[in-house]
Design a protein around this motif. Structure first.
Motif, PDB file in Angstrom:
ATOM      1  N   ILE A 136       0.868  -1.174   0.000  1.00 37.65           N
ATOM      2  CA  ILE A 136       0.000   0.000   0.000  1.00 37.65           C
ATOM      3  C   ILE A 136       0.906   1.225   0.000  1.00 37.65           C
ATOM      4  O   ILE A 136       1.889   1.270   0.739  1.00 37.65           O
ATOM      5  CB  ILE A 136      -0.913   0.020   1.241  1.00 37.65           C
ATOM      6  CG1 ILE A 136      -1.684  -1.296   1.335  1.00 37.65           C
ATOM      7  CG2 ILE A 136      -1.885   1.197   1.184  1.00 37.65           C
ATOM      8  CD1 ILE A 136      -2.382  -1.477   2.663  1.00 37.65           C
ATOM      9  N   HIS A 137       0.574   2.197  -0.828  1.00 39.02           N
ATOM     10  CA  HIS A 137       1.452   3.357  -0.932  1.00 39.02           C
ATOM     11  C   HIS A 137       1.421   4.191   0.333  1.00 39.02           C
ATOM     12  O   HIS A 137       2.446   4.585   0.862  1.00 39.02           O
ATOM     13  CB  HIS A 137       1.053   4.221  -2.131  1.00 39.02           C
ATOM     14  CG  HIS A 137       2.084   5.236  -2.493  1.00 39.02           C
ATOM     15  ND1 HIS A 137       2.317   6.366  -1.730  1.00 39.02           N
ATOM     16  CD2 HIS A 137       2.976   5.302  -3.514  1.00 39.02           C
ATOM     17  CE1 HIS A 137       3.294   7.072  -2.284  1.00 39.02           C
ATOM     18  NE2 HIS A 137       3.704   6.446  -3.364  1.00 39.02           N
ATOM     19  N   ARG A 138       0.240   4.545   0.801  1.00 36.35           N
ATOM     20  CA  ARG A 138       0.009   5.291   2.044  1.00 36.35           C
ATOM     21  C   ARG A 138       0.254   6.796   1.939  1.00 36.35           C
ATOM     22  O   ARG A 138      -0.135   7.532   2.837  1.00 36.35           O
ATOM     23  CB  ARG A 138       0.868   4.762   3.210  1.00 36.35           C
ATOM     24  CG  ARG A 138       0.577   3.332   3.589  1.00 36.35           C
ATOM     25  CD  ARG A 138       1.463   2.897   4.743  1.00 36.35           C
ATOM     26  NE  ARG A 138       1.137   1.547   5.163  1.00 36.35           N
ATOM     27  CZ  ARG A 138       1.062   1.166   6.426  1.00 36.35           C
ATOM     28  NH1 ARG A 138       1.269   2.022   7.388  1.00 36.35           N
ATOM     29  NH2 ARG A 138       0.774  -0.078   6.725  1.00 36.35           N
ATOM     30  N   ASP A 139       0.927   7.262   0.900  1.00 31.55           N
ATOM     31  CA  ASP A 139       1.185   8.701   0.789  1.00 31.55           C
ATOM     32  C   ASP A 139       1.010   9.157  -0.663  1.00 31.55           C
ATOM     33  O   ASP A 139       1.818   9.907  -1.186  1.00 31.55           O
ATOM     34  CB  ASP A 139       2.587   9.042   1.293  1.00 31.55           C
ATOM     35  CG  ASP A 139       2.778  10.547   1.520  1.00 31.55           C
ATOM     36  OD1 ASP A 139       1.769  11.257   1.702  1.00 31.55           O
ATOM     37  OD2 ASP A 139       3.937  11.000   1.488  1.00 31.55           O
ATOM     38  N   LEU A 140      -0.050   8.694  -1.288  1.00 31.87           N
ATOM     39  CA  LEU A 140      -0.328   9.068  -2.677  1.00 31.87           C
ATOM     40  C   LEU A 140      -0.749  10.533  -2.728  1.00 31.87           C
ATOM     41  O   LEU A 140      -1.667  10.953  -2.025  1.00 31.87           O
ATOM     42  CB  LEU A 140      -1.452   8.173  -3.209  1.00 31.87           C
ATOM     43  CG  LEU A 140      -1.557   7.982  -4.714  1.00 31.87           C
ATOM     44  CD1 LEU A 140      -0.302   7.358  -5.279  1.00 31.87           C
ATOM     45  CD2 LEU A 140      -2.783   7.140  -5.043  1.00 31.87           C
ATOM     46  N   LYS A 141      -0.061  11.318  -3.566  1.00 32.35           N
ATOM     47  CA  LYS A 141      -0.334  12.750  -3.689  1.00 32.35           C
ATOM     48  C   LYS A 141       0.293  13.239  -4.988  1.00 32.35           C
ATOM     49  O   LYS A 141       1.155  12.552  -5.574  1.00 32.35           O
ATOM     50  CB  LYS A 141       0.242  13.509  -2.495  1.00 32.35           C
ATOM     51  CG  LYS A 141       1.754  13.332  -2.320  1.00 32.35           C
ATOM     52  CD  LYS A 141       2.261  14.002  -1.051  1.00 32.35           C
ATOM     53  CE  LYS A 141       3.756  13.745  -0.860  1.00 32.35           C
ATOM     54  NZ  LYS A 141       4.259  14.346   0.405  1.00 32.35           N
ATOM     55  N   PRO A 142      -0.085  14.424  -5.475  1.00 31.22           N
ATOM     56  CA  PRO A 142       0.496  14.920  -6.734  1.00 31.22           C
ATOM     57  C   PRO A 142       2.020  15.002  -6.714  1.00 31.22           C
ATOM     58  O   PRO A 142       2.665  14.774  -7.734  1.00 31.22           O
ATOM     59  CB  PRO A 142      -0.149  16.304  -6.883  1.00 31.22           C
ATOM     60  CG  PRO A 142      -1.468  16.163  -6.210  1.00 31.22           C
ATOM     61  CD  PRO A 142      -1.206  15.266  -5.023  1.00 31.22           C
ATOM     62  N   GLY A 143       2.611  15.308  -5.563  1.00 28.30           N
ATOM     63  CA  GLY A 143       4.063  15.398  -5.484  1.00 28.30           C
ATOM     64  C   GLY A 143       4.761  14.065  -5.634  1.00 28.30           C
ATOM     65  O   GLY A 143       5.958  14.019  -5.908  1.00 28.30           O
ATOM     66  N   ASN A 144       4.037  12.962  -5.459  1.00 27.53           N
ATOM     67  CA  ASN A 144       4.611  11.631  -5.606  1.00 27.53           C
ATOM     68  C   ASN A 144       4.212  10.978  -6.921  1.00 27.53           C
ATOM     69  O   ASN A 144       4.379   9.767  -7.087  1.00 27.53           O
ATOM     70  CB  ASN A 144       4.174  10.726  -4.445  1.00 27.53           C
ATOM     71  CG  ASN A 144       5.036  10.919  -3.212  1.00 27.53           C
ATOM     72  OD1 ASN A 144       6.158  11.396  -3.308  1.00 27.53           O
ATOM     73  ND2 ASN A 144       4.512  10.563  -2.054  1.00 27.53           N
ATOM     74  N   ASP A 157       8.045   6.825  -4.830  1.00 23.49           N
ATOM     75  CA  ASP A 157       8.170   6.729  -3.376  1.00 23.49           C
ATOM     76  C   ASP A 157       7.217   5.716  -2.750  1.00 23.49           C
ATOM     77  O   ASP A 157       6.436   6.042  -1.861  1.00 23.49           O
ATOM     78  CB  ASP A 157       7.969   8.107  -2.727  1.00 23.49           C
ATOM     79  CG  ASP A 157       8.596   8.167  -1.341  1.00 23.49           C
ATOM     80  OD1 ASP A 157       9.267   7.188  -0.969  1.00 23.49           O
ATOM     81  OD2 ASP A 157       8.417   9.169  -0.644  1.00 23.49           O
ATOM     82  N   PHE A 158       7.307   4.495  -3.248  1.00 23.41           N
ATOM     83  CA  PHE A 158       6.643   3.416  -2.524  1.00 23.41           C
ATOM     84  C   PHE A 158       7.440   3.070  -1.271  1.00 23.41           C
ATOM     85  O   PHE A 158       7.180   2.075  -0.624  1.00 23.41           O
ATOM     86  CB  PHE A 158       6.507   2.174  -3.412  1.00 23.41           C
ATOM     87  CG  PHE A 158       5.202   2.111  -4.158  1.00 23.41           C
ATOM     88  CD1 PHE A 158       4.071   1.586  -3.568  1.00 23.41           C
ATOM     89  CD2 PHE A 158       5.104   2.592  -5.445  1.00 23.41           C
ATOM     90  CE1 PHE A 158       2.872   1.535  -4.245  1.00 23.41           C
ATOM     91  CE2 PHE A 158       3.917   2.542  -6.141  1.00 23.41           C
ATOM     92  CZ  PHE A 158       2.792   2.015  -5.536  1.00 23.41           C
ATOM     93  N   GLY A 159       8.424   3.896  -0.932  1.00 24.71           N
ATOM     94  CA  GLY A 159       9.287   3.632   0.208  1.00 24.71           C
ATOM     95  C   GLY A 159       8.582   3.674   1.540  1.00 24.71           C
ATOM     96  O   GLY A 159       9.074   3.133   2.516  1.00 24.71           O
ATOM     97  N   ILE A 160       7.424   4.303   1.602  1.00 22.41           N
ATOM     98  CA  ILE A 160       6.701   4.293   2.870  1.00 22.41           C
ATOM     99  C   ILE A 160       5.537   3.321   2.807  1.00 22.41           C
ATOM    100  O   ILE A 160       4.663   3.315   3.664  1.00 22.41           O
ATOM    101  CB  ILE A 160       6.210   5.703   3.238  1.00 22.41           C
ATOM    102  CG1 ILE A 160       5.370   6.293   2.131  1.00 22.41           C
ATOM    103  CG2 ILE A 160       7.372   6.611   3.559  1.00 22.41           C
ATOM    104  CD1 ILE A 160       4.705   7.573   2.512  1.00 22.41           C
ATOM    105  N   ALA A 161       5.526   2.526   1.746  1.00 24.44           N
ATOM    106  CA  ALA A 161       4.543   1.448   1.696  1.00 24.44           C
ATOM    107  C   ALA A 161       4.958   0.362   2.677  1.00 24.44           C
ATOM    108  O   ALA A 161       6.117   0.214   3.015  1.00 24.44           O
ATOM    109  CB  ALA A 161       4.472   0.882   0.283  1.00 24.44           C
ATOM    110  N   ALA A 162       3.996  -0.417   3.123  1.00 30.15           N
ATOM    111  CA  ALA A 162       4.299  -1.518   4.042  1.00 30.15           C
ATOM    112  C   ALA A 162       3.663  -2.783   3.506  1.00 30.15           C
ATOM    113  O   ALA A 162       2.634  -2.744   2.839  1.00 30.15           O
ATOM    114  CB  ALA A 162       3.763  -1.223   5.433  1.00 30.15           C
TER     115      ALA A 162
END
Length: 388
Positions: A136-144, A157-162
Motif C-alpha cells: 500500500i502506498h500510504r502517501d499518494l499525492k500529486p508530489g509523488n 516513493d513506494f518507500g513508505i509502503a508496508a
C-alpha cells in the motif's frame, strides 16, 4: 556534493529534490554506464541508534517492495545499499525525466476531464500491481506522481509502503501516521488499519483536485484538516464545475467515503468506471481537451496505444534549395561562441568515450543540439553531425 563514489560505482551529479526525510540526486552508474537516481537519507536526520535502525528497516522495505512491483509506472530499483555505520543510507533506481503532477494543478484552471481520467487510470493500473504484492502506498499525492515526457504516469516513493498486514497500522517508531494531511484517509488520521482502500481515498482527493483546481479540504491547521477528512462531507464536483459528468462525480464521492469498506471494492473497479472518460484510440489531442501548455499529455497512451517513439523535432522549415532557414541569421558573435562550445562539447565527449562512459558522452553532445539548431539551422552540417 560527496566527492567519493558510493559503493565504488555511483557518482552524485546534481540534486533533484530536497525532502523532509531525504534528498534525491541525479547520479551516474560508472559500472553499467547509465544515469540513475540516488535517494539519500540526510545524516543529520539520524539522531539516535533507534532512529538509525528505523531508517534502515524503512530502506530495506523500500528496496524490496518496490522491486517486487513489476510495472512500467513504478521506477525500477537497481540497488539498495546501507553502509555498516548506518551513516549513509541510499537507494539507487531508474532516473525518470518528467513533470510532477503538482505542476498540472492550477487554481481556477482545472484539467480537461480526459486528462484527469487518464492520470487516474494510469495510477490505478500501478496500484493494481502494487496491491497484489501486497503493498500500500500510504502517501499518494500529486508530489509523488510524475508524468514522463511521453505521458506515462510514474508513481514514486513506494518507500513508505508496508507489506499488507492486519497488525500493522503505523510505520514510524514515534507513532506518527504516515501520509500527507491533504490526502490522508480517515483511518490514517485515526491510526486505524491500513488497507488498499486507503490508497483509493487518496486517489479520490487527487481526482477532485485535478477536476476542480482546488484541494478537497483547506485549513490553516493540520488538525482542522484531519478533522475535515474524518467528519466533513466533500463538496460534489458538479457544484464546483458543471461540465463534470455525473458518473465521474459519483465515482469521486464513492472514493471519498469515510468508511474504507464503503469505498469501491478494489482498484480494478475504479479503472473500469474511469474507462468511459478516457479518449478513444485514434482521437486527436483537441478531442481530449486542451490541457496546460509545457507539460506532457497523459492522454497520449490511450489515444495512440503502442505507438512508436515520436520523431525528433524537424526544427526550422527550410525555405529553398540552398538549405537556408526561414529564421533570421544569428549574429556572427553568437555563432562564433556557439562553434567554440560545440568544439568543447566534442572534446568533452571524446574524453568520456576514452573512459567508456558512452551514455554520458552522448548526453554531452545531445545538450548542445538544440542551441546549435536555433543558431545554425536544423539542417546545417554541424547540427546533423551532432544528431548522428
Amino acid at each position: 556534493m560527496p566527492q567519493q563514489k558510493i559503493a565504488g560505482r555511483y557518482e552524485l551529479l546534481e540534486e533533484l529534490s530536497h525532502g523532509g526525510m531525504g534528498d534525491v540526486w541525479r547520479g551516474y552508474d560508472a559500472v553499467l554506464d547509465r544515469p540513475v537516481a540516488v535517494k539519500l537519507i540526510r545524516q543529520q536526520a539520524i539522531s539516535s541508534p533507534q532512529l538509525a535502525e528505523e531508517f534502515a528497516k524503512r530502506f530495506r522495505r523500500e528496496a524490496r517492495i518496490t522491486a517486487r512491483i513489476q510495472h512500467a509506472g513504478v521506477p525500477q530499483v537497481y540497488d539498495a545499499v546501507l553502509d555498516d555505520s548506518l551513516e549513509r543510507l541510499f537507494l539507487v533506481m531508474e532516473l525518470v525525466d518528467g513533470v510532477p503532477l503538482s505542476a498540472y494543478v492550477q487554481p481556477g484552471r482545472p484539467l480537461p476531464v480526459a486528462w484527469a481520467a487518464a492520470v487516474a487510470a494510469q495510477v490505478a493500473t500501478v496500484l493494481s500491481h502494487a496491491h497484489v504484492v501486497p503493498a500500500i502506498h500510504r502517501d499518494l499525492k500529486p508530489g509523488n506522481i510524475l508524468v514522463a515526457c511521453d505521458g506515462t504516469v510514474k508513481v514514486l516513493d513506494f518507500g513508505i509502503a508496508a507489506i499488507l498486514r492486519t497488525d500493522v497500522t503505523k510505520l514510524t517508531a514515534t507513532g506518527t501516521p504516515i501520509g500527507t494531511y491533504q490526502y490522508m484517509s480517515p483511518e490514517q488520521v485515526r491510526g486505524g488499519r491500513i488497507t488498499p482502500q486507503t490508497d483509493l481515498y487518496a486517489l479520490g482527493c487527487i481526482l477532485h483536485e485535478l477536476l476542480t483546481g482546488q484541494l478537497l479540504f483547506s485549513a490553516d491547521s493540520e488538525y482542522v484538516l484531519m478533522y475535515q477528512h474524518v467528519n466533513a462531507a466533500p463538496t460534489p464536483l458538479r457544484e464546483l464545475r458543471a461540465d463534470v459528468p455525473s458518473a465521474l462525480e459519483a465515482l469521486v464521492l464513492h472514493l471519498l467515503r469515510k468508511a474504507p469498506e464503503a469505498r469501491p471494492s478494489d482498484i480494478q473497479e475504479v479503472y473500469e468506471r474511469l474507462r468511459p472518460f478516457l479518449p478513444s484510440p485514434g482521437a486527436t489531442p483537441a478531442q481530449a481537451g486542451a490541457g496546460p501548455t509545457g507539460v506532457p499529455d497523459p492522454t497520449g497512451l490511450f489515444r495512440n496505444p503502442y505507438a512508436p517513439r515520436s520523431r525528433a523535432q524537424a526544427g526550422l522549415r527550410i525555405s529553398g534549395t540552398d538549405g537556408q532557414s526561414d529564421a533570421p541569421a544569428a549574429p556572427a558573435a553568437v555563432v562564433g561562441a556557439l562553434r567554440e562550445e560545440i568544439k568543447e562539447a566534442y572534446a568533452h565527449s571524446d574524453a568520456l568515450l576514452e573512459e567508456e562512459r558512452f551514455a554520458q558522452a552522448a548526453e554531452v553532445l545531445g545538450d548542445i543540439i538544440e542551441p546549435a539548431a536555433r543558431a545554425l539551422g536544423s539542417e546545417s552540417r554541424q547540427v546533423l553531425e551532432l544528431r548522428t
